[in-house]
Write a protein that holds these residues in place. Structure first.
Motif, short mmCIF file in Angstrom:
data_model
loop_
_atom_site.label_atom_id
_atom_site.label_comp_id
_atom_site.label_asym_id
_atom_site.label_seq_id
_atom_site.Cartn_x
_atom_site.Cartn_y
_atom_site.Cartn_z
N GLY A 7 0.84 -1.21 0.00
CA GLY A 7 0.00 0.00 0.00
C GLY A 7 0.86 1.24 0.00
O GLY A 7 1.27 1.74 1.05
N LEU A 8 1.15 1.73 -1.23
CA LEU A 8 2.07 2.87 -1.39
C LEU A 8 1.31 4.08 -1.92
O LEU A 8 1.63 4.62 -2.96
N ILE A 10 -0.84 7.90 -0.78
CA ILE A 10 -0.43 9.21 -0.25
C ILE A 10 0.41 9.03 1.03
O ILE A 10 1.43 9.68 1.20
N GLY A 12 1.38 5.74 2.49
CA GLY A 12 2.30 4.60 2.49
C GLY A 12 3.63 4.89 1.81
O GLY A 12 4.68 4.44 2.28
N SER A 29 4.74 -3.67 -2.46
CA SER A 29 3.73 -3.97 -3.49
C SER A 29 2.60 -2.94 -3.43
O SER A 29 2.30 -2.38 -2.36
N LEU A 31 -1.09 -1.74 -6.16
CA LEU A 31 -1.77 -1.93 -7.44
C LEU A 31 -1.18 -0.99 -8.48
O LEU A 31 -1.26 -1.26 -9.68
N SER A 32 -0.60 0.12 -8.03
CA SER A 32 -0.02 1.09 -8.96
C SER A 32 1.46 0.77 -9.21
O SER A 32 2.29 0.80 -8.29
N ASN A 49 2.38 -9.92 -3.41
CA ASN A 49 1.96 -10.02 -2.01
C ASN A 49 2.38 -11.35 -1.40
O ASN A 49 2.81 -11.41 -0.24
N PRO A 64 -6.65 1.48 2.08
CA PRO A 64 -7.76 2.41 2.37
C PRO A 64 -8.67 2.02 3.53
O PRO A 64 -8.92 2.84 4.41
N SER A 93 -3.37 0.98 8.41
CA SER A 93 -4.56 1.59 7.81
C SER A 93 -5.54 1.97 8.90
O SER A 93 -5.52 1.39 9.99
N GLY A 122 -1.45 12.95 8.65
CA GLY A 122 -1.55 13.31 7.23
C GLY A 122 -0.22 13.28 6.50
O GLY A 122 0.83 12.97 7.09
N GLU A 123 -0.28 13.61 5.21
CA GLU A 123 0.89 13.47 4.32
C GLU A 123 2.12 14.24 4.79
O GLU A 123 3.23 13.68 4.79
N PHE A 230 -7.27 16.77 4.57
CA PHE A 230 -7.95 15.51 4.82
C PHE A 230 -9.31 15.58 4.11
O PHE A 230 -10.13 16.46 4.40
N ASP A 238 -14.19 6.96 7.79
CA ASP A 238 -13.86 6.77 9.22
C ASP A 238 -15.11 6.81 10.10
O ASP A 238 -15.25 6.03 11.04
P1 NAD Z 1 -4.45 6.02 -0.76
O1 NAD Z 1 -5.74 5.70 -1.40
O2 NAD Z 1 -3.65 7.17 -1.25
O3 NAD Z 1 -3.49 4.73 -0.79
C1 NAD Z 1 -3.92 3.41 -0.71
C2 NAD Z 1 -3.01 2.57 -1.56
O4 NAD Z 1 -3.35 1.20 -1.42
C3 NAD Z 1 -3.11 2.89 -3.06
O5 NAD Z 1 -1.83 3.18 -3.58
C4 NAD Z 1 -3.69 1.61 -3.66
O6 NAD Z 1 -3.22 1.36 -4.97
C5 NAD Z 1 -3.19 0.59 -2.66
N1 NAD Z 1 -3.96 -0.67 -2.69
C6 NAD Z 1 -5.31 -0.82 -2.62
N2 NAD Z 1 -5.61 -2.13 -2.67
C7 NAD Z 1 -4.43 -2.81 -2.77
C8 NAD Z 1 -4.07 -4.19 -2.88
N3 NAD Z 1 -5.01 -5.13 -2.91
N4 NAD Z 1 -2.75 -4.52 -2.97
C9 NAD Z 1 -1.81 -3.56 -2.96
N5 NAD Z 1 -2.09 -2.24 -2.87
C10 NAD Z 1 -3.37 -1.87 -2.78
O7 NAD Z 1 -4.78 6.20 0.81
P2 NAD Z 1 -3.91 6.99 1.90
O8 NAD Z 1 -4.33 8.41 1.93
O9 NAD Z 1 -2.48 6.61 1.76
O10 NAD Z 1 -4.54 6.35 3.24
C11 NAD Z 1 -4.20 5.05 3.68
C12 NAD Z 1 -4.83 4.85 5.04
O11 NAD Z 1 -4.32 5.84 5.96
C13 NAD Z 1 -6.36 5.03 5.05
O12 NAD Z 1 -6.94 4.10 5.92
C14 NAD Z 1 -6.55 6.46 5.56
O13 NAD Z 1 -7.79 6.65 6.22
C15 NAD Z 1 -5.40 6.56 6.54
N6 NAD Z 1 -4.94 7.93 6.79
C16 NAD Z 1 -4.85 8.83 5.77
C17 NAD Z 1 -4.43 10.13 6.05
C18 NAD Z 1 -4.33 11.15 4.94
O14 NAD Z 1 -4.21 12.35 5.25
N7 NAD Z 1 -4.33 10.74 3.67
C19 NAD Z 1 -4.12 10.52 7.36
C20 NAD Z 1 -4.18 9.57 8.38
C21 NAD Z 1 -4.62 8.27 8.08
#
Ligand code: NAD
Length: 293
Positions: A7-8, A10, A12, A29, A31-32, A49, A64, A93, A122-123, A230, A238
């Motif tokens: 999960g890479l 925003i 990861g 790993s 999907l992108s 995986n 996600p 997550s 956040g990021e 966010f 959430d």
């Molecule tokens: P995102 O959608 O940017 O990233 C999720 C990644 O998971 C995507 O790159 C996607 O391709 C990958 N993915 C999905 N299914 C997959 C699979 N089966 N195998 C491999 N990869 C897969 O989401 P994000 O913003 O990075 O958030 C991730 C988690 O962190 C979420 O639960 C979110 O609520 C939490 N979070 C986000 C923030 C924020 O500000 N963005 C802050 C705190 C917590």
């Protein structure tokens, strides 16, 4: 120690980069393919995986929501069934704590321990390595993983048994959403009553009503800036988990239900990709007046 990272997105991507910077050997790993290629150019190895499961001492996910983590970890082709006995799964997550408990129970059958370790920040904080981790799981497993989490965060707190990390995260998300709603309602009252919302913010931010949420979101509302931050849609996810968890444990959450309806309204009116401070736009729609200067 070999770490697998799935999960890479925003969050990861920068978190995985911080582990590489700290010298950990990383298999990744997503999907992108683009995201994977970027990490490989920083020193990680690309893997499926299942390959990650078979070779890693610790598998980490940053996906996600609950269905994504469950589908990656559980089932015949899932990561869990291929992990080494004695290895550890750390899910970072933000998911439903009920799902965390289900996954941990499933992994027990394979001799794999689990921590749920969602983050706040956040990021920008993911990039700086200053996230706040709230963790659930056994203390001895937590102690093993803490040094790794500290490479991505400045605060790492064990909150209780498995599921406690995500329960803490839900509490955090309820408080933030309700704060933003209260702030929106109050600034709109000021505007309608003929008092400048900016003056209200300046006058009260140092008092009891002041908060980190107010300091971050009031200026955005006053400037009319709804760039995320966010996103509304992530907050809906959430709070759905919060409502679901609350219903299953019998906790009353009327404020969460109310703010969730406003977020849902924003989603329907194409506001899902806006910052959650766009809750103020619901009040602006109702009154035909703006808090924005
Ligand atoms: P995102 O959608 O940017 O990233 C999720 C990644 O998971 C995507 O790159 C996607 O391709 C990958 N993915 C999905 N299914 C997959 C699979 N089966 N195998 C491999 N990869 C897969 O989401 P994000 O913003 O990075 O958030 C991730 C988690 O962190 C979420 O639960 C979110 O609520 C939490 N979070 C986000 C923030 C924020 O500000 N963005 C802050 C705190 C917590």
């Amino acid at each position: 120690m070999k770490i697998g990272f799935i999960g890479l997105g925003i969050m990861g991507k920068p978190m995985a980069k911080n582990l590489l910077k700290a010298g950990y050997e990383l298999c990744v790993s997503d999907l992108s393919k683009e995201a994977v290629d970027e990490l490989v150019s920083c020193g990680a190895t690309a893997a499926t995986n299942v390959e990650i499961a078979e070779t890693s001492d610790i598998v980490m996910t940053m996906l996600p929501n609950s269905p994504h983590v469950k589908s990656v970890m559980m089932g015949e082709d899932g990561v869990g069934a291929h992990m080494k006995e004695g290895s550890i799964f750390v899910d970072m997550s933000s998911i439903n704590p009920v799902a965390s408990k289900e996954i941990a129970e499933y992994l027990k059958g394979y001799g794999v321990e689990m921590l749920d370790a969602p983050v706040s920040g956040g990021e920008p904080k993911a990039i700086d390595g200053t996230l706040a981790f709230m963790v659930g799981g056994k203390e001895e497993v937590f102690e093993k993983c803490k040094p790794i989490l500290e490479k991505m965060g400045s605060s790492v707190t064990l909150c209780g048994d498995i599921g406690a990390g995500n329960t803490t995260k839900l509490a955090n998300q309820i408080i933030v959403a309700c704060n933003i709603q209260a702030l929106s309602e109050a600034l709109m009252l000021a505007k309608k009553a003929g008092v400048d919302p900016e003056k209200v913010f300046e006058a009260i931010k140092g008092g009891l009503a002041g908060s980190t949420v107010m300091n971050a979101k009031a200026p955005m509302m006053i400037e009319g800036n709804d760039k995320p931050g966010f996103k509304i849609d992530l907050h809906i996810k959430d709070l759905n988990n919060a409502l679901d968890c609350a219903h299953s444990v019998g906790a009353p959450v009327p404020m969460t239900a109310s703010v969730q309806e406003i977020l849902q309204w924003l989603h329907t009116h194409e506001g899902g990709q806006k910052d959650h401070s766009a809750i103020v736009q619901y009040y602006e729609y109702l009154t035909g007046t703006t808090v924005k200067k």
